[in-house]
Design a protein around this motif. Structure first.
Motif, short mmCIF file in Angstrom:
data_model
loop_
_atom_site.label_atom_id
_atom_site.label_comp_id
_atom_site.label_asym_id
_atom_site.label_seq_id
_atom_site.Cartn_x
_atom_site.Cartn_y
_atom_site.Cartn_z
N GLY A 42 129.47 35.78 23.03
CA GLY A 42 130.03 35.39 24.32
C GLY A 42 130.45 33.95 24.45
O GLY A 42 131.00 33.55 25.47
N GLU A 43 130.22 33.13 23.42
CA GLU A 43 130.58 31.71 23.50
C GLU A 43 132.07 31.50 23.27
O GLU A 43 132.69 32.17 22.43
N SER A 44 132.62 30.52 23.96
CA SER A 44 133.98 30.05 23.69
C SER A 44 133.91 29.04 22.54
O SER A 44 132.83 28.58 22.15
N ASP A 45 135.07 28.65 22.04
CA ASP A 45 135.11 27.61 21.01
C ASP A 45 134.47 26.32 21.53
O ASP A 45 133.70 25.68 20.82
N GLY A 46 134.79 25.95 22.79
CA GLY A 46 134.24 24.72 23.36
C GLY A 46 132.73 24.77 23.48
O GLY A 46 132.04 23.81 23.14
N GLU A 47 132.21 25.88 23.94
CA GLU A 47 130.75 26.02 24.07
C GLU A 47 130.08 25.96 22.71
O GLU A 47 129.02 25.34 22.55
N THR A 48 130.71 26.59 21.72
CA THR A 48 130.16 26.57 20.36
C THR A 48 130.12 25.15 19.82
O THR A 48 129.11 24.71 19.27
N LEU A 49 131.23 24.42 19.98
CA LEU A 49 131.29 23.06 19.44
C LEU A 49 130.27 22.15 20.12
O LEU A 49 129.56 21.40 19.44
N VAL A 50 130.17 22.23 21.43
CA VAL A 50 129.19 21.41 22.16
C VAL A 50 127.78 21.71 21.65
O VAL A 50 127.00 20.79 21.34
N ARG A 51 127.42 22.98 21.54
CA ARG A 51 126.07 23.36 21.10
C ARG A 51 125.80 22.93 19.66
O ARG A 51 124.78 22.32 19.35
#
Length: 135
Positions: A42-51
């Protein structure tokens, strides 16, 4: 994986300073990689990169500053592994770049160091060099 699981993907961060690009090496590995990682469900690219950047380097990515740099693929049967896709973004960050427990080493590489990175990372190295960003 946003592509329905057909090709493993990584979301990666491209940070260039003074003609060098940031790479990291995990414990037990010889090759260096761009920081980043695989999406959680369910993660977006942005959420993945931040995490991932928080987990690996204890830095905070500004998701509003993310710019897609390129998507790089290696095919089935590649000597490293394949198929594999890496989706690369540049982004601003805050905080020191402090490797976490999962990262053995961070380094700043020039294009001449591309033989020390994975095959898919080498494709991005070449694109950065062609764009005049990597010396």
């Amino acid at each position: 994986m946003a592509n329905g699981g057909s090709v493993p993907e990584k979301v990666a961060w491209i940070l260039v300073r003074d003609g060098r690009v940031l790479v990291t090496r995990s414990h037990g590995r010889d090759r260096f990689y761009f920081p980043g990682g695989h999406r959680e469900p369910g993660e977006s690219d942005g959420e993945t990169l931040v995490r991932e950047i928080d987990e690996e380097l204890r830095a905070v990515i500004d998701p509003d500053s993310m710019v897609h740099f390129g998507t790089f693929d290696i095919g089935e049967g590649h000597p490293d592994h394949g198929p594999f896709r890496m989706i690369c973004y540049t982004a601003d960050h805050s905080g020191e770049l402090t490797p976490s427990g999962e990262i053995a080493e961070k380094a700043w590489f020039r294009h001449a160091d591309r033989d020390r990175v994975s095959a898919v990372d080498a494709l991005a190295f070449d694109a950065l060099h062609r764009a005049g960003r990597l010396s």
